[in-house]
Design a protein around this motif. Structure first.
Motif, PDB file in Angstrom:
ATOM      1  N   PHE A  46      -6.077  15.414  14.101  1.00 43.23           N
ATOM      2  CA  PHE A  46      -6.824  14.175  14.212  1.00 43.23           C
ATOM      3  C   PHE A  46      -5.892  13.036  14.560  1.00 43.23           C
ATOM      4  CE2 PHE A  46      -9.745  16.459  11.292  1.00 43.23           C
ATOM      5  CZ  PHE A  46     -10.850  16.421  12.108  1.00 43.23           C
ATOM      6  N   ASP A  47      -6.436  12.038  15.213  1.00 40.89           N
ATOM      7  CA  ASP A  47      -5.676  10.842  15.550  1.00 40.89           C
ATOM      8  C   ASP A  47      -5.443  10.034  14.274  1.00 40.89           C
ATOM      9  OD1 ASP A  47      -6.063   8.276  18.083  1.00 40.89           O
ATOM     10  OD2 ASP A  47      -4.542   8.582  16.561  1.00 40.89           O
ATOM     11  N   GLN A  48      -4.196   9.769  13.968  1.00 44.06           N
ATOM     12  CA  GLN A  48      -3.873   9.092  12.736  1.00 44.06           C
ATOM     13  C   GLN A  48      -4.483   7.703  12.663  1.00 44.06           C
ATOM     14  OE1 GLN A  48       0.242   8.556  12.073  1.00 44.06           O
ATOM     15  NE2 GLN A  48       0.000   7.637  10.054  1.00 44.06           N
ATOM     16  N   GLU A  49      -4.691   7.091  13.808  1.00 39.54           N
ATOM     17  CA  GLU A  49      -5.218   5.733  13.807  1.00 39.54           C
ATOM     18  C   GLU A  49      -6.557   5.655  13.104  1.00 39.54           C
ATOM     19  OE1 GLU A  49      -5.433   3.778  17.443  1.00 39.54           O
ATOM     20  OE2 GLU A  49      -3.344   4.014  17.953  1.00 39.54           O
ATOM     21  N   PHE A  50      -7.369   6.707  13.186  1.00 44.36           N
ATOM     22  CA  PHE A  50      -8.716   6.647  12.632  1.00 44.36           C
ATOM     23  C   PHE A  50      -8.840   7.373  11.294  1.00 44.36           C
ATOM     24  CE2 PHE A  50     -10.057   6.543  17.310  1.00 44.36           C
ATOM     25  CZ  PHE A  50      -9.801   5.195  17.348  1.00 44.36           C
ATOM     26  N   TYR A  51      -7.865   8.196  10.918  1.00 45.59           N
ATOM     27  CA  TYR A  51      -8.043   9.039   9.744  1.00 45.59           C
ATOM     28  C   TYR A  51      -6.980   8.849   8.681  1.00 45.59           C
ATOM     29  CZ  TYR A  51     -11.516  11.285  12.579  1.00 45.59           C
ATOM     30  OH  TYR A  51     -12.623  11.510  13.334  1.00 45.59           O
ATOM     31  N   GLU A  77       5.259  21.200  13.939  1.00 40.97           N
ATOM     32  CA  GLU A  77       4.503  20.243  13.155  1.00 40.97           C
ATOM     33  C   GLU A  77       4.389  18.936  13.939  1.00 40.97           C
ATOM     34  OE1 GLU A  77       6.149  19.667   9.346  1.00 40.97           O
ATOM     35  OE2 GLU A  77       5.885  21.752   8.703  1.00 40.97           O
ATOM     36  N   PRO A  78       3.267  18.243  13.822  1.00 39.18           N
ATOM     37  CA  PRO A  78       3.132  16.963  14.527  1.00 39.18           C
ATOM     38  C   PRO A  78       4.224  15.986  14.096  1.00 39.18           C
ATOM     39  CG  PRO A  78       1.024  17.665  13.584  1.00 39.18           C
ATOM     40  CD  PRO A  78       2.063  18.599  13.057  1.00 39.18           C
ATOM     41  N   GLU A  79       4.691  15.198  15.071  1.00 40.39           N
ATOM     42  CA  GLU A  79       5.717  14.212  14.745  1.00 40.39           C
ATOM     43  C   GLU A  79       5.180  13.180  13.769  1.00 40.39           C
ATOM     44  OE1 GLU A  79       7.460  12.361  18.083  1.00 40.39           O
ATOM     45  OE2 GLU A  79       8.053  14.232  19.051  1.00 40.39           O
ATOM     46  N   GLU A  80       6.065  12.748  12.873  1.00 45.43           N
ATOM     47  CA  GLU A  80       5.679  11.732  11.900  1.00 45.43           C
ATOM     48  C   GLU A  80       5.351  10.434  12.633  1.00 45.43           C
ATOM     49  OE1 GLU A  80       7.334   9.959   7.652  1.00 45.43           O
ATOM     50  OE2 GLU A  80       8.725  10.828   9.106  1.00 45.43           O
ATOM     51  N   LYS A  91       0.819  -1.222   0.000  1.00 41.97           N
ATOM     52  CA  LYS A  91       0.000   0.000   0.000  1.00 41.97           C
ATOM     53  C   LYS A  91       0.848   1.266   0.000  1.00 41.97           C
ATOM     54  CE  LYS A  91      -3.961   0.546   0.860  1.00 41.97           C
ATOM     55  NZ  LYS A  91      -5.125   0.912   0.029  1.00 41.97           N
ATOM     56  N   GLY A  92       2.150   1.119   0.245  1.00 46.85           N
ATOM     57  CA  GLY A  92       3.031   2.274   0.243  1.00 46.85           C
ATOM     58  C   GLY A  92       3.161   2.981   1.571  1.00 46.85           C
ATOM     59  N   TYR A  93       2.698   2.354   2.663  1.00 48.97           N
ATOM     60  CA  TYR A  93       2.837   2.960   3.979  1.00 48.97           C
ATOM     61  C   TYR A  93       4.302   2.938   4.421  1.00 48.97           C
ATOM     62  CZ  TYR A  93      -2.232   2.251   4.336  1.00 48.97           C
ATOM     63  OH  TYR A  93      -3.586   2.268   4.109  1.00 48.97           O
ATOM     64  N   LYS A  94       4.672   3.936   5.176  1.00 47.97           N
ATOM     65  CA  LYS A  94       6.013   3.934   5.758  1.00 47.97           C
ATOM     66  C   LYS A  94       6.085   2.824   6.801  1.00 47.97           C
ATOM     67  CE  LYS A  94       9.686   6.916   7.310  1.00 47.97           C
ATOM     68  NZ  LYS A  94      10.183   8.299   7.333  1.00 47.97           N
ATOM     69  N   ILE A  95       7.158   2.030   6.762  1.00 44.82           N
ATOM     70  CA  ILE A  95       7.247   0.833   7.582  1.00 44.82           C
ATOM     71  C   ILE A  95       7.998   1.069   8.890  1.00 44.82           C
ATOM     72  CG2 ILE A  95       8.100  -1.554   7.652  1.00 44.82           C
ATOM     73  CD1 ILE A  95       5.689  -1.136   5.859  1.00 44.82           C
ATOM     74  N   TYR A  96       8.957   1.980   8.887  1.00 42.90           N
ATOM     75  CA  TYR A  96       9.817   2.076  10.074  1.00 42.90           C
ATOM     76  C   TYR A  96      10.027   3.527  10.504  1.00 42.90           C
ATOM     77  CZ  TYR A  96      13.752   1.422  13.260  1.00 42.90           C
ATOM     78  OH  TYR A  96      14.556   1.422  14.364  1.00 42.90           O
ATOM     79  N   ILE A  97       9.662   3.814  11.732  1.00 45.20           N
ATOM     80  CA  ILE A  97      10.058   5.028  12.455  1.00 45.20           C
ATOM     81  C   ILE A  97      10.469   4.546  13.841  1.00 45.20           C
ATOM     82  CG2 ILE A  97       9.325   7.248  13.408  1.00 45.20           C
ATOM     83  CD1 ILE A  97       7.273   7.426  11.164  1.00 45.20           C
ATOM     84  N   SER A  99       0.162  12.240  26.216  1.00 44.72           N
ATOM     85  CA  SER A  99       1.303  13.051  26.662  1.00 44.72           C
ATOM     86  C   SER A  99       1.996  13.717  25.483  1.00 44.72           C
ATOM     87  CB  SER A  99       2.301  12.177  27.436  1.00 44.72           C
ATOM     88  OG  SER A  99       2.831  11.171  26.605  1.00 44.72           O
ATOM     89  N   GLU A 100       2.080  13.001  24.347  1.00 43.18           N
ATOM     90  CA  GLU A 100       2.691  13.602  23.166  1.00 43.18           C
ATOM     91  C   GLU A 100       1.859  14.781  22.664  1.00 43.18           C
ATOM     92  OE1 GLU A 100       3.167  10.519  20.348  1.00 43.18           O
ATOM     93  OE2 GLU A 100       4.659   9.418  21.526  1.00 43.18           O
ATOM     94  N   LYS A 101       0.539  14.621  22.661  1.00 42.26           N
ATOM     95  CA  LYS A 101      -0.331  15.715  22.221  1.00 42.26           C
ATOM     96  C   LYS A 101      -0.228  16.903  23.174  1.00 42.26           C
ATOM     97  CE  LYS A 101      -3.712  12.776  19.891  1.00 42.26           C
ATOM     98  NZ  LYS A 101      -5.101  12.265  19.888  1.00 42.26           N
ATOM     99  N   LYS A 102      -0.116  16.626  24.485  1.00 44.19           N
ATOM    100  CA  LYS A 102      -0.020  17.703  25.464  1.00 44.19           C
ATOM    101  C   LYS A 102       1.265  18.492  25.290  1.00 44.19           C
ATOM    102  CE  LYS A 102      -0.376  18.652  30.409  1.00 44.19           C
ATOM    103  NZ  LYS A 102      -0.497  18.068  31.767  1.00 44.19           N
ATOM    104  N   LYS A 103       2.381  17.789  25.061  1.00 41.31           N
ATOM    105  CA  LYS A 103       3.662  18.470  24.838  1.00 41.31           C
ATOM    106  C   LYS A 103       3.590  19.354  23.611  1.00 41.31           C
ATOM    107  CE  LYS A 103       6.673  14.984  26.964  1.00 41.31           C
ATOM    108  NZ  LYS A 103       7.702  13.943  26.698  1.00 41.31           N
ATOM    109  N   LEU A 104       2.930  18.850  22.577  1.00 42.16           N
ATOM    110  CA  LEU A 104       2.800  19.620  21.339  1.00 42.16           C
ATOM    111  C   LEU A 104       1.955  20.864  21.551  1.00 42.16           C
ATOM    112  CD1 LEU A 104       3.583  19.486  18.314  1.00 42.16           C
ATOM    113  CD2 LEU A 104       1.392  18.377  17.912  1.00 42.16           C
TER     114      LEU A 104
END
Length: 392
Positions: free
Chosen positions: A386-391, A201-204, A61-67, A188-193
């Motif tokens: 938005f939460d990436q998990e759902f969008y 910019e939101p972290e990848e 599908k072309g998704y990034k595999i590793y971060i 916690s990540e969203k709060k720091k941002l």
């Protein structure tokens, strides 16, 4: 402008049937596969197959595999959710019925109430939640008592059953801890941002399917390591496994781990989360039915009562969520309109309907003079994170 198309009702119904029936049946198929596979070999093969296929799909599908950070987080959550909890389920089903295991899995809501410290004040000040917590413990105690003193209990295996019940309970705690770590690490990540003064910019991040693939690979690796260390793979012969048990294994990997999960993620995108969560009530019922008709386990009256008590306790513990859902609000609104129609004179009924339809409208169309102002205000707003998990 591209028109957004909503999924058809038949697709949504199919997805619900998969989540309800397939996930509920995995308890039965684990018990079936254990006739030919040692417990950790079973988990090893299942999650290596599922994780590899899902990772291949994400790559195609072309998704990034590793971060690095995302994979590290996924590894921790996968170890707690898919290894600790599933290892407890698989190992326990050697000694107790898959129906009992499914009911204990439904009782996981108890540990969410107890271990979710930031929500203690909200949870322990709610009467329905407290009643649900008490009933949940009562239901679990009933299941323990039934397995130790019930019709199937005897001097030879009551100790093993008690141990299996304890291991299963510890597995549900592992699932809860993993879920809470995943939840609060995101918060916690969203709060720091949000607290940062400088615009950032939101972290990848990785797509939710990629994260799940990593979780399955980690779980498969952990199962494989244990199976190698405890000698299960040394004594296991692939060629000795009958075809029907390979069928159970493929069902668990493809239907239980990939298809059911994909349908679950799909439903979270198109339906309210509180509605999707109803699978927790249906899965144990499906497991109980399969055990009754396709195994030699006795489904006792105490098990059925224990199931009813546990499911009712889960309903009470989630009562505040259901009460505030759109479905309940719309139901209450329709009841009020019907009551007003019944009480009001016929001449006033059109006015009641007109007012109700006016309230139902979420926004008014802006006038031409207001459009430019609204456009400027929208441009000045920060984009919604938005939460990436759902969008994705």
């Amino acid at each position: 402008m591209v028109k957004s198309t909503s999924p058809s009702g038949s697709i949504i119904i199919f997805a619900y049937l998969v989540v309800y029936i397939v996930w509920g049946s995995t308890f039965f198929f684990i018990e079936k596969a254990l006739h030919a596979f040692p417990p950790f070999v079973l988990g090893s093969i299942r999650f290596i197959i599922a994780g590899s296929l899902l990772m291949l799909y994400c790559w195609m599908k072309g998704y990034k595999i590793y971060i690095k950070k995302a994979v590290k987080d996924a590894a921790l959550v996968g170890f707690l959710l898919l290894f600790i909890d599933m290892a407890a389920i698989i190992w326990s089903e050697q000694f107790i019925s898959s129906a009992i295991v499914s009911i204990l899995s439904a009782a996981t809501a108890i540990w969410f109430i107890i271990l979710d410290k930031p929500k203690w004040k909200e949870n322990f000040s709610s009467i329905p939640t407290l009643l649900g917590l008490i009933l949940g413990f009562l239901g679990v105690v009933m299941l323990f008592a039934e397995q130790i003193f019930g019709p199937e209990a005897n001097a030879g295996n009551s100790d093993k059953k008690l141990t299996a019940m304890i291991v299963m309970t510890l597995g549900t705690i592992g699932w809860t801890v993993g879920s809470l770590i995943s939840k609060y690490s995101k918060n916690s990540e969203k709060k720091k941002l949000n607290d940062s003064d400088a615009p950032q910019e939101p972290e990848e991040d990785l797509n939710v399917m990629v994260k799940t693939a990593w979780q399955m690979v980690v779980a498969g690796t952990a199962f494989t390591t244990v199976a190698l260390l405890n000698g299960e793979y040394r004594d296991f012969e692939f060629s000795a496994v009958p075809t029907e048990y390979w069928g159970a294994m493929i069902y668990l990997a493809l239907m239980g781990s990939i298809l059911a999960f994909s349908c679950y993620i799909f439903l979270l995108q198109v339906r309210p989360a509180t509605e999707v969560s109803t699978y927790a009530y249906v899965n144990p019922i499906v497991a109980l039915i399969l055990v009754h008709f396709f195994t030699d386990h006795i489904v006792s009256r105490m098990q059925i009562i224990g199931l009813a008590v546990v499911l009712f306790s889960v309903l009470l513990m989630n009562w505040n969520l259901y009460r505030d859902s759109d479905i309940i609000r719309n139901y209450k609104r329709r009841r009020k309109i019907r009551k007003l129609r019944h009480m009001a004179p016929k001449s006033s009924i059109p006015r009641i309907v007109e007012v109700a339809e006016f309230i139902q409208k979420k926004t008014k169309k802006p006038k031409d003079s207001e459009k430019s102002t609204d456009t400027k205000a929208y441009k000045n707003k920060e984009p919604k994170n938005f939460d990436q998990e759902f969008y994705d």
